[in-house]
Design a protein around this motif. Structure first.
Motif, PDB file in Angstrom:
ATOM      1  N   THR A   1       0.848  -1.188   0.000  1.00 52.82           N
ATOM      2  CA  THR A   1       0.000   0.000   0.000  1.00 52.82           C
ATOM      3  C   THR A   1       0.884   1.237   0.000  1.00 52.82           C
ATOM      4  O   THR A   1       2.074   1.173   0.314  1.00 52.82           O
ATOM      5  CB  THR A   1      -0.930   0.043   1.226  1.00 52.82           C
ATOM      6  OG1 THR A   1      -0.138   0.291   2.398  1.00 52.82           O
ATOM      7  CG2 THR A   1      -1.675  -1.266   1.401  1.00 52.82           C
ATOM      8  N   ASP A   2       0.296   2.360  -0.351  1.00 51.30           N
ATOM      9  CA  ASP A   2       1.052   3.618  -0.346  1.00 51.30           C
ATOM     10  C   ASP A   2       1.071   4.272   1.024  1.00 51.30           C
ATOM     11  O   ASP A   2       1.719   5.298   1.220  1.00 51.30           O
ATOM     12  CB  ASP A   2       0.459   4.594  -1.374  1.00 51.30           C
ATOM     13  CG  ASP A   2       0.680   4.116  -2.801  1.00 51.30           C
ATOM     14  OD1 ASP A   2       1.706   3.451  -3.042  1.00 51.30           O
ATOM     15  OD2 ASP A   2      -0.187   4.393  -3.651  1.00 51.30           O
ATOM     16  N   GLU A   3       0.350   3.669   1.966  1.00 53.06           N
ATOM     17  CA  GLU A   3       0.262   4.232   3.314  1.00 53.06           C
ATOM     18  C   GLU A   3       1.142   3.424   4.261  1.00 53.06           C
ATOM     19  O   GLU A   3       0.876   2.248   4.525  1.00 53.06           O
ATOM     20  CB  GLU A   3      -1.185   4.212   3.808  1.00 53.06           C
ATOM     21  CG  GLU A   3      -1.373   4.815   5.193  1.00 53.06           C
ATOM     22  CD  GLU A   3      -2.801   4.706   5.685  1.00 53.06           C
ATOM     23  OE1 GLU A   3      -3.035   5.022   6.867  1.00 53.06           O
ATOM     24  OE2 GLU A   3      -3.669   4.281   4.902  1.00 53.06           O
ATOM     25  N   ALA A   4       2.200   4.027   4.768  1.00 52.39           N
ATOM     26  CA  ALA A   4       3.110   3.327   5.680  1.00 52.39           C
ATOM     27  C   ALA A   4       2.353   2.880   6.922  1.00 52.39           C
ATOM     28  O   ALA A   4       1.576   3.625   7.512  1.00 52.39           O
ATOM     29  CB  ALA A   4       4.269   4.237   6.069  1.00 52.39           C
ATOM     30  N   GLY A   5       2.564   1.617   7.308  1.00 45.66           N
ATOM     31  CA  GLY A   5       1.955   1.100   8.522  1.00 45.66           C
ATOM     32  C   GLY A   5       0.555   0.572   8.349  1.00 45.66           C
ATOM     33  O   GLY A   5      -0.039   0.076   9.304  1.00 45.66           O
ATOM     34  N   ALA A   6       0.000   0.680   7.142  1.00 44.71           N
ATOM     35  CA  ALA A   6      -1.382   0.258   6.946  1.00 44.71           C
ATOM     36  C   ALA A   6      -1.513  -1.251   6.931  1.00 44.71           C
ATOM     37  O   ALA A   6      -0.795  -1.929   6.207  1.00 44.71           O
ATOM     38  CB  ALA A   6      -1.914   0.820   5.632  1.00 44.71           C
ATOM     39  N   GLY A   7      -2.412  -1.783   7.744  1.00 43.73           N
ATOM     40  CA  GLY A   7      -2.793  -3.187   7.621  1.00 43.73           C
ATOM     41  C   GLY A   7      -2.059  -4.195   8.464  1.00 43.73           C
ATOM     42  O   GLY A   7      -2.671  -5.107   9.013  1.00 43.73           O
ATOM     43  N   ILE A   8      -0.745  -4.084   8.558  1.00 42.77           N
ATOM     44  CA  ILE A   8       0.051  -5.049   9.336  1.00 42.77           C
ATOM     45  C   ILE A   8       0.965  -4.267  10.269  1.00 42.77           C
ATOM     46  O   ILE A   8       1.796  -3.467   9.822  1.00 42.77           O
ATOM     47  CB  ILE A   8       0.882  -5.968   8.432  1.00 42.77           C
ATOM     48  CG1 ILE A   8      -0.033  -6.771   7.500  1.00 42.77           C
ATOM     49  CG2 ILE A   8       1.748  -6.909   9.267  1.00 42.77           C
ATOM     50  CD1 ILE A   8       0.703  -7.671   6.532  1.00 42.77           C
ATOM     51  N   GLY A   9       0.808  -4.501  11.564  1.00 44.16           N
ATOM     52  CA  GLY A   9       1.596  -3.783  12.545  1.00 44.16           C
ATOM     53  C   GLY A   9       3.000  -4.338  12.682  1.00 44.16           C
ATOM     54  O   GLY A   9       3.308  -5.430  12.197  1.00 44.16           O
ATOM     55  N   PRO A  10       3.875  -3.606  13.374  1.00 47.80           N
ATOM     56  CA  PRO A  10       5.244  -4.067  13.611  1.00 47.80           C
ATOM     57  C   PRO A  10       5.255  -5.388  14.370  1.00 47.80           C
ATOM     58  O   PRO A  10       4.433  -5.619  15.260  1.00 47.80           O
ATOM     59  CB  PRO A  10       5.856  -2.939  14.445  1.00 47.80           C
ATOM     60  CG  PRO A  10       5.011  -1.737  14.173  1.00 47.80           C
ATOM     61  CD  PRO A  10       3.631  -2.268  13.939  1.00 47.80           C
TER      62      PRO A  10
END
Length: 316
Positions: free
Chosen positions: A170-179
């Motif tokens: 995705t173009d959004e950093a951090g979207a969908g899957i956490g660290p």
């Protein structure tokens, strides 16, 4: 930096169901004893000619079809497994060939029961770095190949299955899957063993694993939530490694969850499927509509090594 998200899930289980009652005729045990100690009622056993690659391909085909992603656009295929006999070509390469994925990076990953969440993190990092647009992450195990059917403490536990996820950048950093929160305690690695011969037998020190899982892992599970910026009370679901129902419910009690949180208990019908247990349980919950799209879910796997890996994901 990019982000990544899970866009589709799929799972596969063999048709053969092995019940506790059947196990009573194989080894000295009872349905009541197995339920009390583990919570397991049934487990699935693959056919003799059914391979890890066969099951992995079936689960991945379902996930890929549901994702709408063209096989030609998959840039990475990774399979978490500790039971595969094939070394080369890898199970991942066999899956890619079976699905018509033309030129992905393919590799198998062995982190025992923590394997899928470890592989998910590796794929997430790959997509975030821009090295691929889409990835296929699979857990696949034929644990019945490794069972000592004379050991009543372990033969009651294990089942065969595969679970898969398609990830997209995705173009959004951090979207969908956490660290990811991951690590290991190698000093206690021998507590769960698959060592020696070409087809080793599964062995474990059950009490050691139980004490470790119930006393030390809740803090790490909370750490995964903290890294994702979410309170445990805001989770819609929790899918842990399906090792033992007592461990699952003990972990849940320590996380201060809401009363209505969806807690995966697939171990009851599938047994311990090692690296498969998290994607298998998650795929079933999503398929049944018990976890809605967009819901935050903690995935948390642990086992041989002694290792662990967990992250918060948004349901597809």
């Amino acid at each position: 930096m990019y982000g990544s998200r899970v866009v589709a899930l799929g799972h596969y289980q063999p048709t053969r169901v092995l019940t506790n009652t059947e196990l009573e005729s194989i080894v000295e045990t009872s349905d009541a004893w197995i339920r009390q100690r583990t919570g397991i009622v049934t487990r699935r056993v693959a056919a003799e000619d059914e391979s890890v690659a066969d099951m992995a391909t079936a689960a991945a085909r379902k996930a890929l079809a549901d994702s709408g992603v063209d096989p030609a656009d998959i840039g990475m295929v990774t399979v978490a497994t500790c039971s595969a006999i094939d070394r080369s070509p890898s199970i991942a390469a066999q899956v890619a060939a079976g699905l018509g994925v033309p030129s992905p990076v393919c590799f198998d990953l062995n982190n025992a029961c923590a394997g899928f969440c470890t592989a998910l993190a590796c794929a997430d990092h790959t997509l975030r770095a821009g090295a691929a647009r889409h990835a296929l992450v699979i857990g696949a195990e034929k644990m019945s190949d490794l069972v000592d059917w004379t050991d009543r403490s372990t033969c009651i536990l294990l089942g065969d299955a595969a679970g898969a996820a398609v990830l997209s950048r995705t173009d959004e950093a951090g979207a969908g899957i956490g660290p990811v929160a991951w690590g290991s305690d190698p000093s206690r690695g021998n507590a769960v063993r698959l060592m020696g011969s070409w087809k080793p037998r599964f062995e474990q020190e059950g009490q050691t694993v139980f004490r470790w899982a119930t006393s030390e892992l809740p803090a790490i599970a909370r750490q995964a939530c903290e890294r994702a910026g979410i309170a445990t009370a805001d989770l819609a679901g929790v899918v842990t490694h399906q090792a033992n129902l007592r461990i699952i419910e003990s972990l849940a009690r320590h996380l201060n969850l809401r009363d209505d949180v969806v807690l995966a208990r697939d171990v009851v019908e599938s047994g311990n499927t090692s690296s498969v247990s998290v994607p298998l349980a998650l795929s079933k919950l999503v398929e049944r509509g018990e976890l809605p799209s967009g819901a935050p879910v903690l995935l948390f796997a642990f086992g041989g090594g002694l290792s662990w890996a967990g992250q918060v994901v948004t349901c597809p």
